[in-house]
Every structure is written in C-alpha cells, then in structure tokens.
Design a protein around this motif. Structure first.
Motif, PDB file in Angstrom:
ATOM      1  N   THR A  60       7.073  -7.944  -0.351  1.00 37.88           N
ATOM      2  CA  THR A  60       8.242  -7.609  -1.533  1.00 37.88           C
ATOM      3  C   THR A  60       7.864  -6.115  -2.821  1.00 37.88           C
ATOM      4  O   THR A  60       6.087  -5.376  -3.370  1.00 37.88           O
ATOM      5  N   PRO A  61       7.728  -5.367  -3.128  1.00 33.52           N
ATOM      6  CA  PRO A  61       8.032  -4.450  -4.222  1.00 33.52           C
ATOM      7  C   PRO A  61       6.658  -5.535  -5.473  1.00 33.52           C
ATOM      8  O   PRO A  61       5.815  -4.519  -5.769  1.00 33.52           O
ATOM      9  N   GLU A  62       6.841  -6.326  -5.452  1.00 36.77           N
ATOM     10  CA  GLU A  62       6.770  -7.110  -7.148  1.00 36.77           C
ATOM     11  C   GLU A  62       4.768  -7.359  -6.291  1.00 36.77           C
ATOM     12  O   GLU A  62       3.369  -6.894  -7.297  1.00 36.77           O
ATOM     13  N   GLU A  63       4.365  -7.419  -4.668  1.00 30.01           N
ATOM     14  CA  GLU A  63       3.228  -6.954  -4.687  1.00 30.01           C
ATOM     15  C   GLU A  63       2.714  -5.828  -4.208  1.00 30.01           C
ATOM     16  O   GLU A  63       1.639  -6.095  -4.503  1.00 30.01           O
ATOM     17  N   HIS A  85       2.830  -6.993   7.463  1.00 29.84           N
ATOM     18  CA  HIS A  85       3.327  -8.158   6.535  1.00 29.84           C
ATOM     19  C   HIS A  85       3.885  -7.217   5.779  1.00 29.84           C
ATOM     20  O   HIS A  85       3.860  -7.299   5.027  1.00 29.84           O
ATOM     21  N   ASP A  86       3.406  -6.237   6.648  1.00 29.40           N
ATOM     22  CA  ASP A  86       4.457  -5.049   5.269  1.00 29.40           C
ATOM     23  C   ASP A  86       5.624  -4.448   5.675  1.00 29.40           C
ATOM     24  O   ASP A  86       5.961  -5.204   6.366  1.00 29.40           O
ATOM     25  N   GLN A  87       6.812  -4.053   4.706  1.00 31.96           N
ATOM     26  CA  GLN A  87       8.238  -3.318   4.763  1.00 31.96           C
ATOM     27  C   GLN A  87       7.391  -1.941   4.427  1.00 31.96           C
ATOM     28  O   GLN A  87       7.026  -1.044   2.927  1.00 31.96           O
ATOM     29  N   ARG A  88       8.381  -1.078   5.583  1.00 30.36           N
ATOM     30  CA  ARG A  88       8.030   0.411   5.425  1.00 30.36           C
ATOM     31  C   ARG A  88       8.655   1.206   3.928  1.00 30.36           C
ATOM     32  O   ARG A  88       7.879   1.355   3.843  1.00 30.36           O
TER      33      ARG A  88
END
Length: 271
Positions: A60-63, A85-88
């Motif tokens: 997430t952007p917050e993370e 666990h990441d989002q590209r």
C-alpha cells in the motif's frame, strides 16, 4: 574492493501495526539500519544496500511511505526489486525519483561495481505467492549479460530457484527458474544468484551457479522439512548480508551474514 550489503523481506506495515500480530517489522528494519550504520567504519567502502523484495507486507502507499521514512536513516544509497508482497505500480509511484527505478514495466536494473555487475530482476507475479520471470525479464537479462561480456555477474531476485528444503516455501519459488539458470550457465564468467523470500540463510550450487538466500531483517520462517505443513513465523534474530569482492585467492565474491542488533564485546583474543 567493491562491496554491497543485501537486506531482504523487510515487510514494513503501517506505523504501529505488527505482521501476523507478532512481528514488529519497523523496529526490525530500524535495528538493521542501525547495525549497518554502526559497522560501516569497520567494513571499508560499501557502495550501496540492495533490498531483494517484500519491502512491504501489503504493497500500500502508506506502507511504502513508512518504508521510505525508515530508510531515510540509512547512511548509504539503496535500490530494490519487488517481492510477492509488493505492488509494482505503488512501489514505482513511491520511488519514481530513484535513479534505479524504470519509468514503466517490470522493475529491472543493472549496477556496475567494477569487478562485477549486479542485475536486479523483477520476479513479481501479482496475485501469486510464487515468482515468474516474464519474457521481458529474460530479454533484459540477455541484453545485460551480453553487455557485460566476460565480467562476473550477480543476479538479484526476490524468489529463489534453489529449493531450501522447506516444502511450503519451495512450492512458491521461481517457477521458470530453469530457463533463467540456462542463461546463467552460458555466461562465460562466474555467476551468483542472490535472493530472499525464504527468510532464512541458505546456500547451494546449481551447476556452476552459486545460489544464496539471505535472512530477513525481521522474522524468520520456521525450519520444517516435513511435507504438508504450512509455513510458520518465528522471531529469530534478523540479519544483513555483506557481499565483498576479494582478490585473493579468488578473485570472487565473499558473503558474510551479520546478525542485527548489539551484542557484548568485542574483546581482544589476548585478554
């Protein structure tokens, strides 16, 4: 002597949250950064830190903002490849200003250390725990190896191809690793593959390619070689991996795993 430090699987979550209600990954990353900063005077020239994926736990952007704020305390530049666990897209948006981040597509990069180069490969298959190297990634690898000629290569991925002996983790490794390994075997110079994902220190050999999995900065995966058992989290000490090119008697890359935190000592052997 060219040197970099590998950290992996930081799994940063929102401030104040714990992974699985147990693992304080932010404090673990702070401990790893403090260890790196404290030990740098004894390590000589260190070029950078390479993060081999799972920067965050949910992408997430917050993370990513939390991860970036924590990494601001690091006294070295850093670069990263994504993990499962990441989002590209969120990772790209968070770090678009970094020189290693491409404007679009998979997050691949090359960094030349002089006696060797590191090729970072994006093995993220969004929506899956296992990894896959897309045709674009194989083409990127081919071009990088061709450009390197007879220079030794270090390939950095999140997902390993080597099995660690933990069935639940081996099922989610790099599915098309044999295709990758065929290319690495054909490179005329020494090759090493460094990865994360397993949260443990594991080393093996596939053909002429040394394969090394680094420990996580935070929790470990329990060593359980029995089939049919789900992976479990265990709060073992985190680690950083110092990778240094040493000329004698090699030349070659030597890796030293250092536990994070502070411990009694040192004392002279003469005491």
């Amino acid at each position: 002597m060219a040197c970099f430090i590998q950290i992996t699987d930081t799994h940063v979550v929102a401030p104040g949250a714990l992974v699985c209600g147990q693992s304080d990954t932010a404090t673990a990353l702070q401990r790893a950064i403090a260890t790196i900063n404290a030990k740098r005077p004894r390590l000589g020239d260190v070029d950078c830190v390479i993060v081999t994926g799972d920067l965050t736990d949910h992408g997430t952007p917050e993370e990513y903002a939390h991860f970036s704020a924590l990494m601001g305390a690091l006294d070295l530049p850093w670069l990263a490849v994504p993990g499962n666990h990441d989002q590209r897209d969120a990772m790209r948006t968070a770090f678009l200003g970094e020189p290693w981040m491409p404007d679009g597509g998979p997050i691949h990069w090359v960094r030349n250390f002089g006696p060797f180069s590191v090729i970072g490969l994006d093995t993220l298959l969004e929506g899956a725990h296992h990894g896959d190297l897309a045709p674009e990634g194989l083409a990127f690898l081919d071009a990088a190896l061709t450009q390197m000629g007879d220079q030794p290569a270090i390939v950095a991925t999140h997902h390993p191809w080597m099995h660690a002996g933990i069935p639940a983790m081996d099922a989610d490794n790099l599915r098309n690793g044999a295709t990758l390994m065929k290319r690495l075997e054909a490179h005329p110079a020494p090759v090493r593959m460094i990865s994360g994902h397993v949260h443990r220190s594991v080393t093996g050999q596939i053909g002429r390619v040394t394969c090394q999995i680094a420990p996580a900065t935070c929790h470990a995966v329990l060593t359980d070689h029995r089939a049919g058992h789900d992976p479990q989290l265990i709060l073992e000490p985190g680690g950083i991996t110092v990778c240094r090119w040493i000329a004698d008697p090699g030349p070659g890359l030597v890796s030293d795993i250092i536990p994070t935190g502070t411990y009694p000592g040192p004392w002279s052997f003469a005491d």
